[in-house]
Design a protein around this motif. Structure first.
Motif, PDB file in Angstrom:
ATOM      1  N   THR A  43       0.831  -1.210   0.000  1.00 55.75           N
ATOM      2  CA  THR A  43       0.000   0.000   0.000  1.00 55.75           C
ATOM      3  C   THR A  43       0.869   1.265   0.000  1.00 55.75           C
ATOM      4  OG1 THR A  43      -0.170  -0.180   2.424  1.00 55.75           O
ATOM      5  CG2 THR A  43      -1.993  -1.069   1.110  1.00 55.75           C
ATOM      6  N   GLY A  44       2.020   1.208   0.649  1.00 55.00           N
ATOM      7  CA  GLY A  44       2.927   2.354   0.618  1.00 55.00           C
ATOM      8  C   GLY A  44       3.485   2.600  -0.773  1.00 55.00           C
ATOM      9  N   ARG A  49       3.338   5.631  -6.035  1.00 59.73           N
ATOM     10  CA  ARG A  49       3.131   5.527  -7.485  1.00 59.73           C
ATOM     11  C   ARG A  49       1.978   6.413  -7.938  1.00 59.73           C
ATOM     12  NH1 ARG A  49       3.519  -1.017  -7.171  1.00 59.73           N
ATOM     13  NH2 ARG A  49       5.801  -1.157  -6.957  1.00 59.73           N
ATOM     14  N   LEU A  50       0.906   6.396  -7.181  1.00 64.87           N
ATOM     15  CA  LEU A  50      -0.262   7.198  -7.559  1.00 64.87           C
ATOM     16  C   LEU A  50      -0.018   8.682  -7.334  1.00 64.87           C
ATOM     17  CD1 LEU A  50      -2.953   4.740  -6.188  1.00 64.87           C
ATOM     18  CD2 LEU A  50      -2.808   5.524  -8.554  1.00 64.87           C
ATOM     19  N   LEU A  51       0.733   9.029  -6.282  1.00 66.70           N
ATOM     20  CA  LEU A  51       1.094  10.433  -6.071  1.00 66.70           C
ATOM     21  C   LEU A  51       1.944  10.954  -7.227  1.00 66.70           C
ATOM     22  CD1 LEU A  51       2.001  11.030  -2.299  1.00 66.70           C
ATOM     23  CD2 LEU A  51       0.275  12.218  -3.676  1.00 66.70           C
ATOM     24  N   LEU A  52       2.925  10.155  -7.643  1.00 70.44           N
ATOM     25  CA  LEU A  52       3.782  10.563  -8.754  1.00 70.44           C
ATOM     26  C   LEU A  52       2.982  10.664 -10.053  1.00 70.44           C
ATOM     27  CD1 LEU A  52       6.985   8.440  -8.022  1.00 70.44           C
ATOM     28  CD2 LEU A  52       6.667  10.885  -7.674  1.00 70.44           C
ATOM     29  N   THR A  53       2.059   9.746 -10.241  1.00 68.05           N
ATOM     30  CA  THR A  53       1.200   9.813 -11.432  1.00 68.05           C
ATOM     31  C   THR A  53       0.343  11.071 -11.399  1.00 68.05           C
ATOM     32  OG1 THR A  53       1.121   7.391 -11.482  1.00 68.05           O
ATOM     33  CG2 THR A  53      -0.494   8.562 -12.820  1.00 68.05           C
ATOM     34  N   LEU A  78      -7.119  11.161  -5.127  1.00 70.00           N
ATOM     35  CA  LEU A  78      -7.950  10.524  -4.111  1.00 70.00           C
ATOM     36  C   LEU A  78      -7.590   9.050  -3.925  1.00 70.00           C
ATOM     37  CD1 LEU A  78     -11.412  12.183  -4.853  1.00 70.00           C
ATOM     38  CD2 LEU A  78      -9.993  12.496  -2.819  1.00 70.00           C
ATOM     39  N   TRP A  79      -7.256   8.392  -5.033  1.00 69.75           N
ATOM     40  CA  TRP A  79      -6.794   7.004  -4.903  1.00 69.75           C
ATOM     41  C   TRP A  79      -5.474   6.947  -4.138  1.00 69.75           C
ATOM     42  CZ3 TRP A  79      -9.160   2.724  -4.793  1.00 69.75           C
ATOM     43  CH2 TRP A  79     -10.254   2.450  -5.613  1.00 69.75           C
ATOM     44  N   ALA A  80      -4.586   7.898  -4.388  1.00 69.54           N
ATOM     45  CA  ALA A  80      -3.323   7.939  -3.651  1.00 69.54           C
ATOM     46  C   ALA A  80      -3.587   8.079  -2.154  1.00 69.54           C
ATOM     47  CB  ALA A  80      -2.453   9.095  -4.155  1.00 69.54           C
TER      48      ALA A  80
END
Length: 202
Positions: A43-44, A49-53, A78-80
């Protein structure tokens, strides 16, 4: 066909698919000898990955000159935060047993946990104010508030780097990508200003 639809599908898929795999592997008992540690790292990783995306959507918009990347940025953000909440919840429930006192001790003694917790706190108001109604209510202050994603991402990347004790290649890759995205954002307004011959603030 609506040009935004495939972008929305892709943004939702980036959150749903890794979550579905985590649930599937949990029910199949395929999380390895230390399931809690696996889920914490999983999850980390997906949080970063989602923050960078999410942060990559602004440079992508400038490169391809399309508005769709910006219009799915909220979904990705929000997913991040959802994965970050899962990451924190797993640590709080299984490592600390809901002990607030133990959490306080870890925040004082373990700097990487302090950084991760600070990142979670920074992203909390962003998640709360992510709606159109809050954007209209806060107006220009909304943009200022949502700049918190940058220090939060930096803290998250350093949190991962300091957490890893041996092989630091993966956290260093995340940190390098983050710094490249930040450098692109800082450099692009200056380049545009020189090209147009006028000062520009982004």
């Amino acid at each position: 066909m609506n040009r935004l639809l495939p972008w929305r599908v892709g943004a939702w898929a980036l959150g749903i698919i890794p979550l579905a795999f985590a649930i599937k592997w949990t029910f199949q008992s395929r999380l390895g000898p230390n399931p809690v540690e696996f889920l914490e790292h999983y999850t980390g990783d997906w949080t970063l990955r989602l923050l960078l995306t999410t942060l990559a959507m602004t440079p992508l918009r400038k490169l391809i000159r399309m508005s769709e990347p910006i219009r799915v940025r909220r979904i990705l953000g929000l997913w991040a935060y959802a994965f970050l909440c899962l990451h924190f919840s797993i640590y709080l429930v299984f490592d600390l047993g809901f002990s607030v006192l133990q959490l306080g001790e870890d925040l004082v003694k373990r700097t990487y946990i302090t950084l991760g917790f600070a990142a979670w706190l920074m992203l909390l108001p962003l998640a709360i104010t992510s709606t159109n109604a809050w954007q209209r209510r806060l107006k220009r202050r909304w943009l200022t508030l949502h700049q918190l994603i940058y220090p939060a991402a930096i803290l998250g990347a350093i949190h991962y780097l300091w957490l890893v004790k041996a092989d630091t290649r993966e956290p260093l890759i995340y940190l390098a990508i983050l710094l490249a995205l930040l450098a692109f954002r800082l450099r692009t307004p200056a380049l545009l200003s020189r090209a147009n011959g006028v000062p520009r603030v982004d």
